[in-house]
Design an enzyme around this catalytic site. Structure first.
Site, PDB file in Angstrom:
ATOM      1  N   GLY A  91     -27.377  31.782  21.760  1.00  0.00           N
ATOM      2  CA  GLY A  91     -28.227  32.946  21.763  1.00  0.00           C
ATOM      3  C   GLY A  91     -27.396  34.209  21.589  1.00  0.00           C
ATOM      4  N   ASN A  92     -27.983  35.287  22.022  1.00  0.00           N
ATOM      5  CA  ASN A  92     -27.376  36.611  21.903  1.00  0.00           C
ATOM      6  C   ASN A  92     -26.445  36.890  23.098  1.00  0.00           C
ATOM      7  OD1 ASN A  92     -27.036  39.368  20.985  1.00  0.00           O
ATOM      8  ND2 ASN A  92     -29.054  39.222  20.040  1.00  0.00           N
ATOM      9  N   THR A  93     -26.078  38.148  23.277  1.00  0.00           N
ATOM     10  CA  THR A  93     -25.246  38.531  24.424  1.00  0.00           C
ATOM     11  C   THR A  93     -26.086  38.548  25.702  1.00  0.00           C
ATOM     12  OG1 THR A  93     -25.689  40.870  23.979  1.00  0.00           O
ATOM     13  CG2 THR A  93     -23.698  39.917  23.000  1.00  0.00           C
TER      14      THR A  93
ATOM     15  N   ASN B  68     -33.766  39.211  14.682  1.00  0.00           N
ATOM     16  CA  ASN B  68     -33.095  39.515  15.943  1.00  0.00           C
ATOM     17  C   ASN B  68     -34.030  40.306  16.857  1.00  0.00           C
ATOM     18  OD1 ASN B  68     -31.393  40.220  18.017  1.00  0.00           O
ATOM     19  ND2 ASN B  68     -29.779  41.048  16.719  1.00  0.00           N
TER      20      ASN B  68
ATOM     21  N   GLY C 144     -19.852  32.225  23.532  1.00  0.00           N
ATOM     22  CA  GLY C 144     -18.837  31.684  24.430  1.00  0.00           C
ATOM     23  C   GLY C 144     -17.984  30.558  23.890  1.00  0.00           C
TER      24      GLY C 144
ATOM     25  N   GLY D 294     -25.957  49.151  19.524  1.00  0.00           N
ATOM     26  CA  GLY D 294     -27.276  49.658  19.156  1.00  0.00           C
ATOM     27  C   GLY D 294     -27.569  49.598  17.667  1.00  0.00           C
TER      28      GLY D 294
ATOM     29  N   SER E 221     -31.314  41.658  21.091  1.00  0.00           N
ATOM     30  CA  SER E 221     -30.233  42.571  21.464  1.00  0.00           C
ATOM     31  C   SER E 221     -30.657  43.367  22.691  1.00  0.00           C
ATOM     32  CB  SER E 221     -29.914  43.531  20.316  1.00  0.00           C
ATOM     33  OG  SER E 221     -29.071  44.570  20.781  1.00  0.00           O
TER      34      SER E 221
END
EC number: 1.3.5.2
Length: 335
Positions: free
Chosen positions: A241-243, A168, A293, A110, A171
């Site tokens: 990209g992001n998670t 960003n 990854g 966060g 998230s």
């Protein structure tokens, strides 16, 4: 050697191990020798000269405390943050979880950080001579309707000190943040930040590229819409990209049920799909930074071949150690 270090780090919970590593790298940054050499595999992207195409992903050094330490590991560029206008604690702990069997990590941090002013001071003190990106976000207490205010505050404060700035909006751990990736919300954000970038480039007499970081969970239709916005507003680059919120690659494994974004090896296929689809839509109009990854030279090269111009790593370094950065930096062939 790293197997011993990893055993020690993995005896701690994930966040404690991370904080310990940051302190160790802060110390390493003060030493007069390089931990590992900087592999030279130069590439020019967004008008910037990168010594090699391998970067540290945002989230590793949120406050820019260990830039010089990370710089001594061989990274061609380092992205610090995500940083917000004012300091915030982030979500309650525990909020980081290893998925050992899959070499994955779930986090729901966060945007815990010390605020943009602290980060800027740390960047100013850094001696690292590679490319530094600064990743900016919004505070949790800021209503999503006022998100632009936070991004503008951060952009103005970091502009002079960054080589490029990443916005960003992807998230999964800040409420409603990902809604900024769609439709009018994305259009308004990109238009306003592009205008701010133009004003700042005139003020400081130097153009700093603006990059958008997006989620790997977007549908093909949503990716096409994002690509259209990037092109129309002349954004300089995109991180893909992001998670991910998906648990398909880790279903049934310990900690897989934890809430948050999944990173590491399980993200590989999804992030490569994002890069490939994005590359088709962008058709070379702006560069893609591949992230998510990467765990080997083959998996990194796959992302380059899918359309990425640069790569970012973080989670795999936790599982495999520093040799991965050296191998990637030496052997990745950018087209």
């Amino acid at each position: 050697m790293y197997s011993l270090i990893r055993k020690c780090l993995f005896s701690m919970d994930a966040e404690t191990a991370h904080n310990f590593s940051i302190q160790a790298l802060k110390l390493a940054g003060k030493l007069p020798i390089n931990v590992l050499p900087m592999p030279l595999n130069p590439v020019e992207v967004m008008g910037l000269q990168f010594k090699n195409p391998i970067g540290l992903a945002a989230g590793a050094d949120k406050n820019g405390e260990a830039i010089d330490g990370f710089g001594k590991l061989g990274f061609g560029f380092i992205e610090v943050g995500t940083v917000t206008p004012v300091a915030q604690d982030g979500n309650p702990k525990p909020r980081q979880f290893r998925i050992l069997e899959a070499e994955g990590i779930i986090n729901r941090n966060g945007f815990n950080n010390l605020g943009v002013d602290v980060l800027v001071e740390n960047v100013k003190k850094a001696k690292y001579d590679g490319i530094i990106g600064i990743n900016i976000g919004k505070n949790a207490v800021t209503p999503i309707e006022r998100a632009l205010d936070d991004y503008q505050i951060c952009l103005r404060k970091v502009y002079e000190h960054a080589d490029y700035i990443t916005v960003n909006i992807s998230s999964p751990n800040t409420k409603n943040l990902r809604t900024l990736q769609y439709g009018e919300a994305l259009d308004d954000l990109l238009r306003s930040l592009k205008s701010e970038q133009e004003s700042l480039s005139q003020k400081f007499n130097r153009y700093k590229p603006l990059v958008l970081k997006i989620a790997p969970d977007l549908t093909d239709e949503e990716i096409a819409s994002v690509a259209d916005g990037l092109i129309r507003h002349k954004i300089d680059g995109v991180i893909a990209g992001n998670t991910t919120l998906s648990r398909d690659p880790v279903v049934g494994l310990k900690n897989a049920e934890q809430q948050g974004g999944l990173s590491g090896k399980p993200l590989n296929t999804l992030s490569t799909r994002l890069i490939s689809t994005l590359a088709e839509e962008l058709n070379g109009t702006l560069p893609i930074i591949g992230s998510g990854g990467i765990h080997s030279v083959a998996s990194g090269q796959e992302k380059i071949d899918a359309g990425a111009s640069l790569l970012q790593v973080y989670s795999a370094m936790i599982y495999q150690g520093l040799a991965l950065i050296q191998n990637l930096a030496k052997h990745i062939q950018v087209r």
